[in-house]
Enzyme design. Structure first.
Site, PDB file in Angstrom:
ATOM      1  N   LYS A  86       0.863  -1.165  -0.030  1.00  0.00           N
ATOM      2  CA  LYS A  86      -0.117  -0.024  -0.154  1.00  0.00           C
ATOM      3  C   LYS A  86       0.854   1.545  -0.043  1.00  0.00           C
ATOM      4  CE  LYS A  86      -2.929  -2.481   3.154  1.00  0.00           C
ATOM      5  NZ  LYS A  86      -3.533  -2.361   4.493  1.00  0.00           N
ATOM      6  N   HIS A 135      24.695 -11.478   3.094  1.00  0.00           N
ATOM      7  CA  HIS A 135      23.988 -12.570   4.049  1.00  0.00           C
ATOM      8  C   HIS A 135      24.879 -13.126   4.979  1.00  0.00           C
ATOM      9  CE1 HIS A 135      21.189 -15.649   4.735  1.00  0.00           C
ATOM     10  NE2 HIS A 135      21.103 -16.261   3.715  1.00  0.00           N
TER      11      HIS A 135
HETATM   12  N1   CP Z   1      20.830 -20.118   1.807  1.00  0.00           N
HETATM   13  C1   CP Z   1      19.770 -19.510   1.743  1.00  0.00           C
HETATM   14  O1   CP Z   1      19.818 -18.273   2.312  1.00  0.00           O
HETATM   15  O2   CP Z   1      18.548 -20.253   1.672  1.00  0.00           O
HETATM   16  P1   CP Z   1      17.189 -19.776   1.442  1.00  0.00           P
HETATM   17  O3   CP Z   1      17.136 -18.647   0.293  1.00  0.00           O
HETATM   18  O4   CP Z   1      16.154 -20.792   1.175  1.00  0.00           O
HETATM   19  O5   CP Z   1      16.609 -19.061   2.798  1.00  0.00           O
END
Ligand code: CP
Length: 309
Positions: A86, A135
């Protein structure tokens, strides 16, 4: 950013001493899981806000919180099923969720989104992947896996293979490995998805040895860890660019036969054909054990976030 909060935003924030502590804590979490979990965070709530698809990261975070006695709220498709659709800003969403929970785990399409979230959050924020950026929790479980499998990280020779440009896991893992002595990294990729210069610069500043090459066969026999990655179709600007990069590096039984007997094959998963299923039964295939280690690392991180700095 509130100074009393412990956020997990990027892999560069970790020192060697913190990594040693985290891996010890993760080992203790393995015991907690074997004992059926505990109630150490009963009454605490974790929000998972996932603007991108996930199986391992979201579910292992949710399992981790449950194993520690806490509860989970969230949305697995935040782009469509939160009020982002939204027009609500990420910042406003985080301000609201701060009032509902004790820790926020966020995966977002945009580089830097977790940092933006932490800037306005009143509770700890954990970066579960920010676009092609980082990550960090994946890199922590990756390093924990190397330590468990090889009994060391110092001196390890690792080949990172595949999509090194958009592959946020290899960026974060490089930063984590910079804490260890005598590491050698081979960055092996198609030409259009080479490791970013910002990552190389950081490695140089930290005195980490690395080499860029396109020839996996040439190094396969001398490495301890082969870290394969998926060519991420969804991140390429065009199908043509994706096709230039895809299908070049396949880990199969033939490649495995050239590797050392005590080497391991890792992959953050999901895979899309770049490791053949014939490899799975080889004891050197560590990728499913690696995914399991994500539970223990994430339990330790949640525990740390909820206890504060
Ligand atoms: N390795 C990893 O981040 O897997 P997903 O995208 O399934 O979370």
């Amino acid at each position: 950013m509130q100074p009393n909060l412990y956020h997990v935003l990027g892999a560069k924030q970790f020192s060697r001493a913190e990594l040693d502590d985290l891996f010890e804590a993760s080992k203790r979490m393995e015991e907690v899981v074997r004992a059926g979990g505990n109630r150490s965070h009963e009454g605490r709530i974790m929000t998972t806000l996932f603007f991108e698809a996930s199986t391992r990261t979201r579910l292992s975070f949710e399992s981790a919180m449950s194993r520690l006695g806490g509860s989970v709220i969230g949305t697995e498709n935040a782009a469509q099923f939160s009020s982002a659709i939204k027009g609500e800003t990420l910042e406003d969403t985080i301000r609201i969720v701060t009032g509902y929970s004790d820790v926020i785990v966020i995966r977002h399409t945009d580089i830097g989104a977790a940092k933006r979230a932490a800037a306005v959050a009143g509770v700890p924020v954990i970066n579960a992947g920010d676009g092609a950026g980082e990550h960090p929790t994946q890199a922590l479980l990756d390093a924990y896996t190397i330590q468990k499998e090889m009994s060391r990280i110092d001196g390890v020779r690792i080949a990172m293979v595949g999509d090194l440009a958009y592959g946020r896991t290899v960026h974060s893992l490089s930063y984590i490995l910079a804490n260890y002595k005598d590491v050698m990294i081979y960055y092996i990729s198609p030409d259009n998805v080479r490791i970013p210069s910002s990552v190389k610069r950081y490695m140089e500043e930290r005195g980490v040895r690395y080499e860029e090459t396109t020839d996996l066969n040439a190094v396969a026999g001398s490495i301890d860890v082969l870290y394969q990655t998926r060519i991420q179709k969804e991140r390429f600007p065009s199908l043509e660019e994706y096709e230039k990069a895809s299908g070049q590096y396949i880990v199969d039984e033939e490649l495995l036969s050239r590797m050392q007997k005590n080497a391991i094959v890792m992959h953050p998963l999901p895979r899309a054909g770049e490791i053949t299923e014939g490899v799975d039964s080889d004891p050197r295939a560590a990728y499913f054990r690696q995914a399991q280690n994500g539970l223990y690392i994430r339990m330790a991180l949640i525990d740390k976030c909820l206890k504060g700095v």
